[in-house]
Design an enzyme around this catalytic site. Structure first.
Site, PDB file in Angstrom:
ATOM      1  N   THR A  54      -8.517  -0.675   5.731  1.00 53.31           N
ATOM      2  CA  THR A  54      -8.408  -1.599   6.974  1.00 53.31           C
ATOM      3  C   THR A  54      -7.318  -1.354   7.563  1.00 53.31           C
ATOM      4  OG1 THR A  54      -7.544  -3.391   5.867  1.00 53.31           O
ATOM      5  CG2 THR A  54     -10.004  -3.294   5.635  1.00 53.31           C
ATOM      6  N   ASP A  77       0.142   1.925   0.265  1.00 52.89           N
ATOM      7  CA  ASP A  77       0.613   3.050  -0.488  1.00 52.89           C
ATOM      8  C   ASP A  77       2.212   3.143  -0.520  1.00 52.89           C
ATOM      9  OD1 ASP A  77       0.377   5.464  -1.865  1.00 52.89           O
ATOM     10  OD2 ASP A  77      -0.411   6.496  -0.360  1.00 52.89           O
ATOM     11  N   GLY A  79       1.905   1.903   4.784  1.00 52.52           N
ATOM     12  CA  GLY A  79       1.018   0.885   4.424  1.00 52.52           C
ATOM     13  C   GLY A  79       1.286   0.452   3.084  1.00 52.52           C
TER      14      GLY A  79
HETATM   15  N1  AR6 Z   1       0.104  -5.993  -0.205  1.00 45.15           N
HETATM   16  C1  AR6 Z   1      -1.002  -6.135   0.115  1.00 45.15           C
HETATM   17  N2  AR6 Z   1      -1.626  -5.348   1.043  1.00 45.15           N
HETATM   18  C2  AR6 Z   1      -0.766  -4.640   2.130  1.00 45.15           C
HETATM   19  C3  AR6 Z   1       0.552  -4.292   1.723  1.00 45.15           C
HETATM   20  C4  AR6 Z   1       0.996  -4.826   0.467  1.00 45.15           C
HETATM   21  N3  AR6 Z   1       2.469  -4.728   0.210  1.00 45.15           N
HETATM   22  N4  AR6 Z   1       0.862  -3.545   2.665  1.00 45.15           N
HETATM   23  C5  AR6 Z   1      -0.129  -3.468   3.576  1.00 45.15           C
HETATM   24  N5  AR6 Z   1      -1.140  -3.971   3.114  1.00 45.15           N
HETATM   25  P1  AR6 Z   1      -3.168   0.751   4.750  1.00 45.15           P
HETATM   26  P2  AR6 Z   1      -5.724   2.399   4.812  1.00 45.15           P
HETATM   27  C6  AR6 Z   1      -2.237  -4.109   3.954  1.00 45.15           C
HETATM   28  O1  AR6 Z   1      -3.049   1.262   5.895  1.00 45.15           O
HETATM   29  O2  AR6 Z   1      -6.215   1.801   5.606  1.00 45.15           O
HETATM   30  C7  AR6 Z   1      -1.511   5.276   3.893  1.00 45.15           C
HETATM   31  O3  AR6 Z   1      -0.357   6.104   4.502  1.00 45.15           O
HETATM   32  C8  AR6 Z   1      -2.516  -3.927   5.351  1.00 45.15           C
HETATM   33  O4  AR6 Z   1      -2.019  -4.756   5.862  1.00 45.15           O
HETATM   34  O5  AR6 Z   1      -2.078   0.753   3.621  1.00 45.15           O
HETATM   35  O6  AR6 Z   1      -6.507   2.532   3.416  1.00 45.15           O
HETATM   36  C9  AR6 Z   1      -2.267   6.120   2.614  1.00 45.15           C
HETATM   37  O7  AR6 Z   1      -1.235   7.135   2.412  1.00 45.15           O
HETATM   38  C10 AR6 Z   1      -3.988  -3.382   5.463  1.00 45.15           C
HETATM   39  O8  AR6 Z   1      -4.839  -4.526   5.446  1.00 45.15           O
HETATM   40  O9  AR6 Z   1      -4.320   1.689   3.886  1.00 45.15           O
HETATM   41  C11 AR6 Z   1      -3.364   6.793   3.482  1.00 45.15           C
HETATM   42  O10 AR6 Z   1      -2.909   7.968   4.137  1.00 45.15           O
HETATM   43  C12 AR6 Z   1      -4.273  -2.798   4.063  1.00 45.15           C
HETATM   44  O11 AR6 Z   1      -3.306  -3.108   3.245  1.00 45.15           O
HETATM   45  C13 AR6 Z   1      -3.754   5.678   4.451  1.00 45.15           C
HETATM   46  O12 AR6 Z   1      -2.548   4.938   4.604  1.00 45.15           O
HETATM   47  C14 AR6 Z   1      -4.772  -1.258   3.953  1.00 45.15           C
HETATM   48  O13 AR6 Z   1      -3.969  -0.385   4.937  1.00 45.15           O
HETATM   49  C15 AR6 Z   1      -4.748   4.716   3.814  1.00 45.15           C
HETATM   50  O14 AR6 Z   1      -4.976   3.972   4.864  1.00 45.15           O
END
Ligand code: AR6
Length: 180
Positions: A125, A40, A38
């Site tokens: 999310t 991260d 994601g």
């Molecule tokens: N820019 C902006 N938003 C983004 C980007 C980007 N480049 N890439 C994804 N998103 P997530 P969580 C959005 O899964 O639910 C990881 O493995 C995506 O569409 O990144 O807090 C960590 O290491 C979504 O709406 O974060 C943790 O283990 C939002 O970012 C876990 O995932 C958050 O999705 C955290 O899960």
């Protein structure tokens, strides 16, 4: 500061948070600060994986709802604020309070470091499964409450990767701003 003044400082964007030239972008991290998928994963790639991992390792993890800061390394942003959102179960296990805490603690860390512009992704999310509209309402309410009390922050951007999420977030923001 009035509620209307606070809403002037908020922007909702669609795009990639790693491209933003702000004082700090916020990372939706895990409690080991070990990197992942994601947003991260995107932040680690853009900042420089090895340097960011070394900086994160030195922090010794991060509790759910807390936030810690590292340099931005190769990013346009000067800093990365790493926060750990709740894994969503049913909303009855403290998830709203933990998500609120992510936004409050991230902004508190920004203020302590004298930062003025901050960009957030939609914490929890994605992989962590928090219902998007509820999470967005919590993000916006917590941030606007915070900005009313802490005037040194001049701008907060909320960045949505998907156009659909951006559209839903705009309608949530319009509703909240009209109630303010
Ligand atoms: N820019 C902006 N938003 C983004 C980007 C980007 N480049 N890439 C994804 N998103 P997530 P969580 C959005 O899964 O639910 C990881 O493995 C995506 O569409 O990144 O807090 C960590 O290491 C979504 O709406 O974060 C943790 O283990 C939002 O970012 C876990 O995932 C958050 O999705 C955290 O899960």
């Amino acid at each position: 500061m009035t509620a209307a003044d606070v809403w002037q400082k908020i922007r909702l964007l669609q795009g990639d948070i790693t491209a933003l030239d702000v004082d700090a972008i916020v990372n939706a991290a895990n409690s080991q600060l070990a990197g992942g998928g994601g947003v991260d994963g995107a932040i680690h790639r853009a900042a420089g994986h090895a340097e960011l991992q070394a900086a994160c390792r030195a922090l010794g993890g991060c509790d759910t709802g807390d936030a810690k800061i590292t340099p931005g390394f190769n990013l346009p942003a000067r800093y990365i604020i790493h926060t750990v959102g709740p894994v969503y179960r049913d909303g009855q296990h403290g998830e709203p309070e933990q998500l609120e805490s992510c936004y409050r603690r991230s902004l508190t860390v920004a203020v302590k470091h004298g930062l003025r512009t901050v960009a957030f992704p939609a914490i929890s999310t994605g992989v962590f499964g928090y219902p998007f509209a509820d999470a967005t309402e919590t993000a916006l309410r917590t941030t606007t409450d915070f900005l009313r009390k802490h005037e040194t922050i001049t701008g907060v951007q909320f960045v949505f990767f998907s156009p659909d999420d951006h559209a839903v977030a705009k309608s949530v923001a319009d509703r909240l701003a009209n109630m303010a």
